[in-house]
Design a protein around this motif. Structure first.
Motif, PDB file in Angstrom:
ATOM      1  N   TRP A 270      15.603 -23.630  36.888  1.00  0.00           N
ATOM      2  CA  TRP A 270      16.235 -23.113  35.584  1.00  0.00           C
ATOM      3  C   TRP A 270      16.713 -24.450  34.581  1.00  0.00           C
ATOM      4  N   VAL A 271      15.776 -23.964  33.046  1.00  0.00           N
ATOM      5  CA  VAL A 271      17.119 -24.865  32.391  1.00  0.00           C
ATOM      6  C   VAL A 271      17.020 -23.475  31.398  1.00  0.00           C
ATOM      7  N   LEU A 272      18.379 -23.484  31.462  1.00  0.00           N
ATOM      8  CA  LEU A 272      19.601 -22.857  30.623  1.00  0.00           C
ATOM      9  C   LEU A 272      20.629 -23.197  29.809  1.00  0.00           C
ATOM     10  N   LYS A 273      19.882 -22.491  28.298  1.00  0.00           N
ATOM     11  CA  LYS A 273      20.945 -23.193  26.951  1.00  0.00           C
ATOM     12  C   LYS A 273      21.291 -21.789  26.881  1.00  0.00           C
ATOM     13  N   VAL A 274      22.730 -21.991  26.851  1.00  0.00           N
ATOM     14  CA  VAL A 274      23.624 -21.180  25.907  1.00  0.00           C
ATOM     15  C   VAL A 274      24.566 -21.774  24.624  1.00  0.00           C
ATOM     16  N   SER A 275      23.258 -21.829  23.748  1.00  0.00           N
ATOM     17  CA  SER A 275      24.118 -22.116  22.560  1.00  0.00           C
ATOM     18  C   SER A 275      24.737 -20.881  21.207  1.00  0.00           C
ATOM     19  N   LEU A 328      23.422 -23.262  12.523  1.00  0.00           N
ATOM     20  CA  LEU A 328      24.372 -23.909  13.100  1.00  0.00           C
ATOM     21  C   LEU A 328      24.637 -23.788  14.502  1.00  0.00           C
ATOM     22  N   THR A 329      25.259 -24.556  15.726  1.00  0.00           N
ATOM     23  CA  THR A 329      25.417 -24.569  17.221  1.00  0.00           C
ATOM     24  C   THR A 329      25.826 -25.277  17.708  1.00  0.00           C
ATOM     25  N   LEU A 330      26.645 -25.226  19.004  1.00  0.00           N
ATOM     26  CA  LEU A 330      27.224 -26.093  20.007  1.00  0.00           C
ATOM     27  C   LEU A 330      26.285 -25.659  21.236  1.00  0.00           C
ATOM     28  N   THR A 331      25.388 -26.384  21.718  1.00  0.00           N
ATOM     29  CA  THR A 331      24.818 -26.091  22.577  1.00  0.00           C
ATOM     30  C   THR A 331      25.168 -26.719  24.233  1.00  0.00           C
ATOM     31  N   ALA A 332      25.489 -25.871  25.599  1.00  0.00           N
ATOM     32  CA  ALA A 332      25.259 -26.615  27.052  1.00  0.00           C
ATOM     33  C   ALA A 332      24.164 -25.882  27.610  1.00  0.00           C
ATOM     34  N   GLU A 333      23.524 -26.933  27.679  1.00  0.00           N
ATOM     35  CA  GLU A 333      22.303 -27.306  28.510  1.00  0.00           C
ATOM     36  C   GLU A 333      21.843 -27.637  29.844  1.00  0.00           C
ATOM     37  N   MET A 334      22.507 -26.530  30.833  1.00  0.00           N
ATOM     38  CA  MET A 334      22.060 -26.855  32.034  1.00  0.00           C
ATOM     39  C   MET A 334      20.841 -26.859  33.198  1.00  0.00           C
ATOM     40  N   GLN A 335      21.288 -27.506  34.047  1.00  0.00           N
ATOM     41  CA  GLN A 335      19.926 -27.405  34.607  1.00  0.00           C
ATOM     42  C   GLN A 335      21.058 -26.827  35.907  1.00  0.00           C
ATOM     43  N   ILE A 336      19.889 -25.380  35.923  1.00  0.00           N
ATOM     44  CA  ILE A 336      20.650 -24.400  37.612  1.00  0.00           C
ATOM     45  C   ILE A 336      19.678 -24.239  38.108  1.00  0.00           C
ATOM     46  N   ASN A 337      19.857 -24.640  39.860  1.00  0.00           N
ATOM     47  CA  ASN A 337      19.210 -25.056  41.030  1.00  0.00           C
ATOM     48  C   ASN A 337      18.894 -24.023  41.560  1.00  0.00           C
ATOM     49  N   LYS A 338      18.701 -22.845  42.180  1.00  0.00           N
ATOM     50  CA  LYS A 338      17.538 -22.021  42.749  1.00  0.00           C
ATOM     51  C   LYS A 338      18.472 -21.531  43.766  1.00  0.00           C
ATOM     52  N   ALA A 339      19.640 -22.268  44.063  1.00  0.00           N
ATOM     53  CA  ALA A 339      21.034 -21.518  44.426  1.00  0.00           C
ATOM     54  C   ALA A 339      21.515 -21.186  43.304  1.00  0.00           C
ATOM     55  N   GLY A 340      21.667 -21.199  42.195  1.00  0.00           N
ATOM     56  CA  GLY A 340      22.673 -20.756  41.213  1.00  0.00           C
ATOM     57  C   GLY A 340      23.995 -21.722  41.037  1.00  0.00           C
ATOM     58  N   GLU A 341      23.303 -22.702  41.485  1.00  0.00           N
ATOM     59  CA  GLU A 341      24.307 -24.303  40.654  1.00  0.00           C
ATOM     60  C   GLU A 341      24.139 -25.149  39.689  1.00  0.00           C
ATOM     61  N   VAL A 342      24.910 -25.377  39.120  1.00  0.00           N
ATOM     62  CA  VAL A 342      25.048 -26.225  37.610  1.00  0.00           C
ATOM     63  C   VAL A 342      24.406 -28.073  38.258  1.00  0.00           C
ATOM     64  N   ARG A 343      23.880 -28.162  38.049  1.00  0.00           N
ATOM     65  CA  ARG A 343      23.695 -29.433  39.066  1.00  0.00           C
ATOM     66  C   ARG A 343      23.391 -30.961  38.071  1.00  0.00           C
ATOM     67  N   ASP A 344      23.385 -30.213  36.450  1.00  0.00           N
ATOM     68  CA  ASP A 344      23.382 -31.211  35.781  1.00  0.00           C
ATOM     69  C   ASP A 344      23.245 -30.712  34.157  1.00  0.00           C
ATOM     70  N   TYR A 345      24.390 -31.079  33.420  1.00  0.00           N
ATOM     71  CA  TYR A 345      24.207 -30.869  32.422  1.00  0.00           C
ATOM     72  C   TYR A 345      24.493 -31.975  30.694  1.00  0.00           C
ATOM     73  N   LYS A 346      24.297 -30.939  29.518  1.00  0.00           N
ATOM     74  CA  LYS A 346      24.424 -32.296  28.972  1.00  0.00           C
ATOM     75  C   LYS A 346      25.417 -30.878  27.670  1.00  0.00           C
ATOM     76  N   ILE A 347      26.151 -31.839  26.764  1.00  0.00           N
ATOM     77  CA  ILE A 347      26.668 -30.543  25.775  1.00  0.00           C
ATOM     78  C   ILE A 347      26.291 -31.239  24.411  1.00  0.00           C
ATOM     79  N   TYR A 348      25.718 -30.504  23.588  1.00  0.00           N
ATOM     80  CA  TYR A 348      25.361 -31.635  21.449  1.00  0.00           C
ATOM     81  C   TYR A 348      25.114 -30.374  20.745  1.00  0.00           C
ATOM     82  N   PRO A 349      25.432 -31.113  19.836  1.00  0.00           N
ATOM     83  CA  PRO A 349      25.461 -30.046  18.143  1.00  0.00           C
ATOM     84  C   PRO A 349      23.947 -29.916  17.979  1.00  0.00           C
TER      85      PRO A 349
END
Length: 736
Positions: A270-275, A328-349
């Motif tokens: 999943w690509v999870l975005k928390v804004s 206006l937001t700040l977003t933490a975008e995370m690639q979550i693998n099927k095991a529930g681990e954050v495998r990659d991320y980026k943080i941006y306005p």
């Protein structure tokens, strides 16, 4: 500490008593001239004034450790006895005559030698209170001032009033402390209202914890200058997420929405975005708004109101991620693998347009198959089911790492229009609440990881491992209740405690054991150094997701903007911000504690007020604490009361502190943690926030349907013993 001070401390630590005089220190430091000796004496005097060194009657100098000095917060009971807690040692007891003007909560230095149980306050380093709140009541000689704090009611108090001030019975006032000691001198500064007026009770508690509802004029002036709509120029340099299906999920009564989530399934998971609301865009550093937010530290949520960190015009307006409008937001975008681990991320306005304002109740119903709600929110597609799958995988991964899930029942107190409590019940916690918690924790961990490895100044949320003494006490108590906890001899690991809680989850004692373990934990706090979070089993953790209601989150947002988005490279700026982050962390920890104390005090008072209407009623509860003066019982609605020894007339009960139980000397009837009992409400006092229970049934009989684990164990031992003795008897009969 300067180099000369380090040398002095090192010398004293390395030399026995008898070789710690001024001349000894001067000789060791090769300071033989008159000028050098004068300088050394001046430095020693300064260190003594700062309580770093202590001067004995024999003209010897001692470090704090050598003098038996302990620093900490003094706590006092209603009888006036003071206590200073020590890690892995018994608390020091301090009699009232040895308290040296200290009041409950003050930070003090206490002298207590290793062979002593009692100590004395040698210095008050920091005052916990500079004010007292109380009520004018009729006494034997007319109106007298009675502090709300029961721990001050036995003290001699002198009140100073203005010439135009006319006290009236029932008037509640705030007084500043003019002089500590005996008598405690107070000056009336503010009339709060009359004790029976609606809302005055809670206002008094808030003011007692330095929580002011009103905002200063200069703060409101700044608020009124902030546009209530996002300006076109504000969107520059931000990622457009306004087309994403994004929702906020909060409680039914929430007005301020500072976090939104969106999720899309892909072949990796999943690509999870928390804004998160970009509050720092509007609350600029050292502005009137910022200074007031820093002073408050956090929002405070009490029974009938919210005292916000930021004015409602901001927290419910332009900073709130309200549905169908650009924010206006700040977003933490995370690639979550099927095991529930954050495998990659980026943080941006970024900027978003929330698709829907969802509630926990409705999301729980949708996930449970409510067709009407599913139809109403069909525009969300598979967002909620995808979010549930993603969050559940995150939770499983957190659990695998050892995150501890403590069972804690939070009370929901319902009041009428006058603030009188009419119902109390435990707050329900469903799948939706867990989903949002897991997403927010993932975002907090991600941002903490980024800031730590980029070496960007930040405020971290830290939770250190519990002390060996507390864990040992818990292990002993757990065994007394029939549940064995095996831990390593060296370090304590969160997964050990997590597995233990899982093993007792289906027992009657689970709620009490979880609560007892929680009490063993250190208090989580803020710090500029990343030392990890024991309870969450995370090496990096901070608060990023609630800048509307927590000041550390706001600081984290500022640091992200300054050093990541704007690429500041000024080394001096970075060093200065590191120092500021530590100062803000310490201030925020203090304010969080005050806010939490106020919330608990309001709950305790309202629970007692509620039980005043239920005197004589009976109910079932569980023993949550045992002391030398009785035991505490918690009802299903979270109300806790005290069964006093003085009300237990069927026997003389002795307290066993090692087993934390009360045992009848004649009947051997035993009351211990986790046991179920029937109680009746004997008394309740809103003013004292106390509730008294008595035991129901013949001689305070424990509920017959409660099976204590040790009863089963003892029965098995008795059965084996009887069988063994029977075999011996049979053997003797055969021989004869």
């Amino acid at each position: 500490m300067t180099e000369i001070r380090d040398q002095i401390i090192a010398y004293l630590q390395g030399h026995a008593k008898g070789k710690r005089k001024l001349k000894d220190i001067a000789d060791a430091l090769k300071m033989s001239s008159e000028k050098d000796t004068a300088f050394l004496k001046k430095e020693l005097d300064a260190m003594e004034a700062e309580h770093l060194l202590f001067h004995t009657p024999e003209n010897q100098y001692e470090t704090r450790e050598q003098a038996g000095i302990f620093e900490g917060r003094i706590s006092m009971n209603r009888a006036g006895m003071g206590f200073l807690d020590r890690e892995d040692q018994d608390s020091i007891r301090i009699e009232s005559k040895e308290q040296n003007t200290a009041l409950d909560g003050d930070t003090v230095l206490v002298q207590c030698q290793p062979w002593e149980a009692y100590g004395r306050v040698v210095a008050v380093l920091q005052r916990n209170k500079d004010h007292v709140i109380g009520t004018f009541v009729n006494g034997s000689q007319g109106l007298v001032f009675q502090p709300d704090d029961a721990k001050l009611q036995g003290r001699l108090i002198k009140i100073i009033c203005g010439k135009d001030f006319a006290p009236i019975e029932g008037m509640k006032v705030l007084c500043s402390i003019v002089r500590y000691g005996t008598p405690l001198q107070l000056r009336v500064e503010q009339t709060i209202g009359y004790k029976d007026d609606p809302g005055v009770d809670i206002t008094s508690i808030l003011l007692d914890h330095d929580i002011e509802a009103e905002f200063p004029a200069e703060v409101m002036a700044q608020v009124h200058d902030i546009p209530q709509e996002v300006q076109e120029k504000d969107l520059a340099g931000r990622t457009d997420l306004s087309k994403d299906i994004t929702v906020t999920i909060d409680g039914d009564d929430s007005k301020d929405f500072d976090d939104a989530v969106s999720v899309v399934k892909n072949d990796k998971g999943w690509v999870l975005k928390v804004s998160i609301a970009d509050v720092s865009h509007y609350v600029t550093w050292n502005s009137p708004l910022d200074l007031e937010a820093r002073k408050r530290g956090c929002s405070t949520y009490v029974t009938d109101r919210v005292v916000p960190m930021l004015p409602h015009e901001l927290s419910n307006g332009i900073c709130s991620l309200n549905p169908h409008v650009i924010r206006l937001t700040l977003t933490a975008e995370m690639q979550i693998n099927k095991a529930g681990e954050v495998r990659d991320y980026k943080i941006y306005p970024s900027y978003i347009r929330s698709t829907e304002r969802m509630t926990y109740n409705n999301v729980n119903k949708i996930l449970d198959g409510d067709e009407e709600l599913q139809k109403r929110y069909s525009n969300l597609g598979t967002l909620l089911s995808d979010l549930a799958e993603c969050a559940d995988s995150i939770r499983r991964e957190r659990k695998a790492k050892g995150a501890i899930d403590f069972a804690s029942a939070e009370a929901e107190i319902k009041v009428d229009e006058k603030g009188h409590p009419i119902d109390i019940e435990p707050k329900e916690r469903g799948h939706a609440e867990e989903m949002i918690e897991d997403c927010m924790i993932a975002a907090n961990v991600t941002v903490a990881n980024f800031l730590k490895w980029q070496e960007i100044p930040a405020i971290y949320r830290i939770h250190e491992e519990p002390s060996a003494k507390r864990i040992k006490n818990f292990v002993n108590m757990s065994e007394q209740m029939g549940h064995k906890l095996v831990i390593g001899k060296a370090d304590i690991y969160p997964n050990e405690l997590q597995r233990y809680l899982e093993s007792v989850k289906d027992t009657d004692e689970y709620q009490v054991l979880s609560m007892m373990m929680l009490r063993c934990m250190q208090k989580a706090r803020y710090d500029s150094h990343c030392v990890g979070h024991f309870g969450l089993a995370e090496e990096e953790y901070l608060h990023f997701t609630s800048p509307i209601r927590r000041y550390p989150d706001l600081v984290v947002h500022r640091m992200l903007r300054k050093y990541s988005f704007e690429q500041c490279t000024d080394a001096e700026e970075r060093k200065n911000d590191e120092q500021l982050c530590q100062a803000y962390a310490e201030q925020s920890s203090v304010r969080e504690r005050e806010s939490s104390d106020a919330e608990f005090a309001c709950d305790d008072m309202k629970k007692a007020e509620y039980m005043q209407d239920h005197i004589g009623e009976k109910g079932e509860g569980i023993i949550t604490g045992v002391t030398g003066y009785g035991f505490y019982v918690e009802l299903a609605n979270t109300v806790e009361g005290l069964v006093r020894l003085s009300e237990m007339h069927d026997d003389y009960y002795a307290y066993n502190p090692d087993r934390m139980e009360l045992v009848g000397q004649r009947t051997k009837r035993t009351y211990r943690m986790g046991m179920k009992v029937n109680v009746v409400v004997l008394a309740a006092s809103k003013e004292d926030s106390t509730i008294d229970f008595g035991l129901c049934g013949k001689n305070g009989k424990v509920l017959a349907n409660h099976k204590d684990p040790r009863d089963k164990r003892d029965a098995r031992r008795k059965q084996r013993r009887n069988v063994k003795e029977g075999r011996k008897r049979d053997g003797r009969r055969k021989r004869h």
